[in-house]
Motif scaffolding. Structure first.
Motif, PDB file in Angstrom:
ATOM      1  N   UNK A   1       0.943  -1.201  -0.013  1.00 41.09           N
ATOM      2  CA  UNK A   1       0.091  -0.078   0.050  1.00 41.09           C
ATOM      3  C   UNK A   1       0.888   1.376  -0.011  1.00 41.09           C
ATOM      4  N   UNK A   2       0.678   2.129  -0.998  1.00 41.72           N
ATOM      5  CA  UNK A   2       1.659   3.257  -1.298  1.00 41.72           C
ATOM      6  C   UNK A   2       0.730   4.610  -0.949  1.00 41.72           C
ATOM      7  N   UNK A   3      -0.516   4.520  -0.765  1.00 44.32           N
ATOM      8  CA  UNK A   3      -1.448   5.585  -0.897  1.00 44.32           C
ATOM      9  C   UNK A   3      -2.753   5.648  -1.498  1.00 44.32           C
ATOM     10  N   UNK A   4      -3.264   6.598  -1.930  1.00 44.09           N
ATOM     11  CA  UNK A   4      -4.465   6.593  -2.638  1.00 44.09           C
ATOM     12  C   UNK A   4      -4.798   7.836  -3.568  1.00 44.09           C
ATOM     13  N   UNK A   5      -5.316   7.639  -4.674  1.00 42.39           N
ATOM     14  CA  UNK A   5      -5.845   8.824  -5.471  1.00 42.39           C
ATOM     15  C   UNK A   5      -7.520   8.677  -5.213  1.00 42.39           C
ATOM     16  N   UNK A   6      -8.156  10.254  -5.144  1.00 37.78           N
ATOM     17  CA  UNK A   6      -9.434  10.601  -4.853  1.00 37.78           C
ATOM     18  C   UNK A   6      -9.823  11.616  -6.056  1.00 37.78           C
ATOM     19  N   UNK A   7     -11.061  10.939  -6.572  1.00 35.17           N
ATOM     20  CA  UNK A   7     -11.555  11.801  -7.853  1.00 35.17           C
ATOM     21  C   UNK A   7     -13.001  12.153  -7.021  1.00 35.17           C
ATOM     22  N   UNK A   8     -13.190  13.569  -6.952  1.00 38.35           N
ATOM     23  CA  UNK A   8     -14.321  14.081  -6.639  1.00 38.35           C
ATOM     24  C   UNK A   8     -15.073  14.989  -7.637  1.00 38.35           C
ATOM     25  N   UNK A   9     -16.479  14.959  -7.588  1.00 43.04           N
ATOM     26  CA  UNK A   9     -17.106  15.908  -8.540  1.00 43.04           C
ATOM     27  C   UNK A   9     -17.050  17.315  -8.167  1.00 43.04           C
ATOM     28  N   UNK A  10     -16.650  18.447  -8.686  1.00 39.48           N
ATOM     29  CA  UNK A  10     -16.576  19.890  -8.247  1.00 39.48           C
ATOM     30  C   UNK A  10     -17.505  20.389  -9.572  1.00 39.48           C
ATOM     31  N   UNK A  11     -17.547  21.705  -9.444  1.00 43.33           N
ATOM     32  CA  UNK A  11     -18.390  22.377 -10.268  1.00 43.33           C
ATOM     33  C   UNK A  11     -17.462  22.351 -11.684  1.00 43.33           C
ATOM     34  N   UNK A  12     -18.063  21.931 -12.840  1.00 41.53           N
ATOM     35  CA  UNK A  12     -17.433  21.910 -14.109  1.00 41.53           C
ATOM     36  C   UNK A  12     -16.286  21.096 -14.446  1.00 41.53           C
ATOM     37  N   UNK A  13     -16.131  19.905 -13.475  1.00 41.30           N
ATOM     38  CA  UNK A  13     -15.154  18.874 -13.541  1.00 41.30           C
ATOM     39  C   UNK A  13     -14.973  17.993 -12.465  1.00 41.30           C
ATOM     40  N   UNK A  14     -13.600  17.364 -12.481  1.00 36.35           N
ATOM     41  CA  UNK A  14     -13.387  16.389 -11.412  1.00 36.35           C
ATOM     42  C   UNK A  14     -12.030  17.227 -10.766  1.00 36.35           C
ATOM     43  N   UNK A  15     -11.920  16.691  -9.496  1.00 36.39           N
ATOM     44  CA  UNK A  15     -10.832  17.280  -8.684  1.00 36.39           C
ATOM     45  C   UNK A  15     -10.138  16.083  -8.311  1.00 36.39           C
TER      46      UNK A  15
ATOM     47  N   UNK B   1      -0.568  15.658  -4.272  1.00 34.74           N
ATOM     48  CA  UNK B   1      -0.649  16.638  -5.343  1.00 34.74           C
ATOM     49  C   UNK B   1      -2.089  16.684  -5.672  1.00 34.74           C
ATOM     50  N   UNK B   2      -2.504  17.941  -6.229  1.00 29.51           N
ATOM     51  CA  UNK B   2      -4.197  17.765  -6.614  1.00 29.51           C
ATOM     52  C   UNK B   2      -4.150  18.633  -7.667  1.00 29.51           C
ATOM     53  N   UNK B   3      -5.304  18.476  -8.477  1.00 29.28           N
ATOM     54  CA  UNK B   3      -5.653  19.011  -9.691  1.00 29.28           C
ATOM     55  C   UNK B   3      -7.054  19.304 -10.157  1.00 29.28           C
ATOM     56  N   UNK B   4      -7.720  20.064 -10.499  1.00 25.68           N
ATOM     57  CA  UNK B   4      -8.781  19.902 -11.000  1.00 25.68           C
ATOM     58  C   UNK B   4      -8.928  20.211 -12.676  1.00 25.68           C
ATOM     59  N   UNK B   5      -9.590  19.128 -13.154  1.00 26.29           N
ATOM     60  CA  UNK B   5      -9.699  18.663 -14.621  1.00 26.29           C
ATOM     61  C   UNK B   5     -10.967  19.213 -15.158  1.00 26.29           C
ATOM     62  N   UNK B   6     -11.207  20.613 -15.645  1.00 24.98           N
ATOM     63  CA  UNK B   6     -12.308  21.071 -16.347  1.00 24.98           C
ATOM     64  C   UNK B   6     -12.942  20.077 -17.409  1.00 24.98           C
ATOM     65  N   UNK B   7     -14.194  19.833 -17.332  1.00 19.52           N
ATOM     66  CA  UNK B   7     -14.990  19.267 -18.302  1.00 19.52           C
ATOM     67  C   UNK B   7     -14.873  17.587 -18.165  1.00 19.52           C
ATOM     68  N   UNK B   8     -14.113  17.130 -17.107  1.00 14.44           N
ATOM     69  CA  UNK B   8     -13.952  15.807 -16.863  1.00 14.44           C
ATOM     70  C   UNK B   8     -15.531  15.359 -15.911  1.00 14.44           C
ATOM     71  N   UNK B   9     -15.966  14.233 -16.319  1.00 16.25           N
ATOM     72  CA  UNK B   9     -17.009  13.661 -15.528  1.00 16.25           C
ATOM     73  C   UNK B   9     -17.060  12.524 -14.703  1.00 16.25           C
TER      74      UNK B   9
END
Length: 179
Positions: free
Chosen positions: A48-62, A130-138
């Motif tokens: 186990x070396x961590x996790x990635x999380x995708x969260x719905x935000x306005x206009x995309x995914x974070x 690290x974190x990033x918002x990807x506009x348009x992603x669903x």
């Protein structure tokens, strides 16, 4: 002087109220009740070396990555198109998530892919985020029929070379599951 102060205060209130449009949220703003998906990150040996999380935000995914027990240094971090992480090299995760058919990298004038996340910088203690918002992603696109995976690469992503930023081998992988 008092009149000037009151006028400036009134102008600030008017500007503040006109900028407030409750019907439209700025891209990346949290969405009440937004869906979440999590990908537990594991090495080829199953550590186990961590996790990635995708969260719905306005206009995309974070996308947020929390790494631990990883090799120190800079690592490419990407969403991959298939929800499979078969060891030893995780090639079953496919290429980068790219429904818009762009080129790789945020520094590429013809990019980026939806799967292009900034580099993950891991400290000497093996931790990095690290974190990033990807506009348009669903979320529907992420969790389509064959799913999606998150992959950490051995080296840094140059953020421009297609198709993968010359980021080297795949050292950790996790499959996204709705949570």
């Amino acid at each position: 002087m008092l009149r000037l102060t009151m006028a400036a205060g009134l102008a600030a209130c008017v500007i503040g109220l006109s900028a407030c449009d409750e019907g439209k949220l700025e891209t990346g703003a949290p969405v009440a009740g937004g869906a979440t998906a999590v990908a537990p990150l594991r090495t080829a040996a199953g550590a186990d070396v961590g996790r990635a999380t995708a969260t719905e935000v306005a206009g995309g995914l974070r996308f947020t990555v929390d790494g631990m027990n990883m090799p120190a240094g800079t690592h490419g971090a990407h969403v991959h198109t298939t929800g499979r992480c078969d060891a030893p090299d995780f090639t079953t995760a496919g290429g980068h998530w790219n429904p818009t058919e762009m080129k790789h990298g945020t520094m590429n004038p013809q990019g980026p892919h939806y799967g292009d996340i900034p580099n993950l910088i891991v400290d000497s203690g093996g931790r990095g985020t690290v974190a990033a918002t990807i506009p348009g992603a669903t979320m529907a696109g992420l969790l389509d029929a064959d799913g999606a995976a998150f992959v950490i690469h051995a080296g840094p992503d140059d953020l421009k070379t297609d198709p993968s930023g010359n980021s080297g081998g795949r050292i950790a992988c996790g499959v996204f599951q709705a949570s």
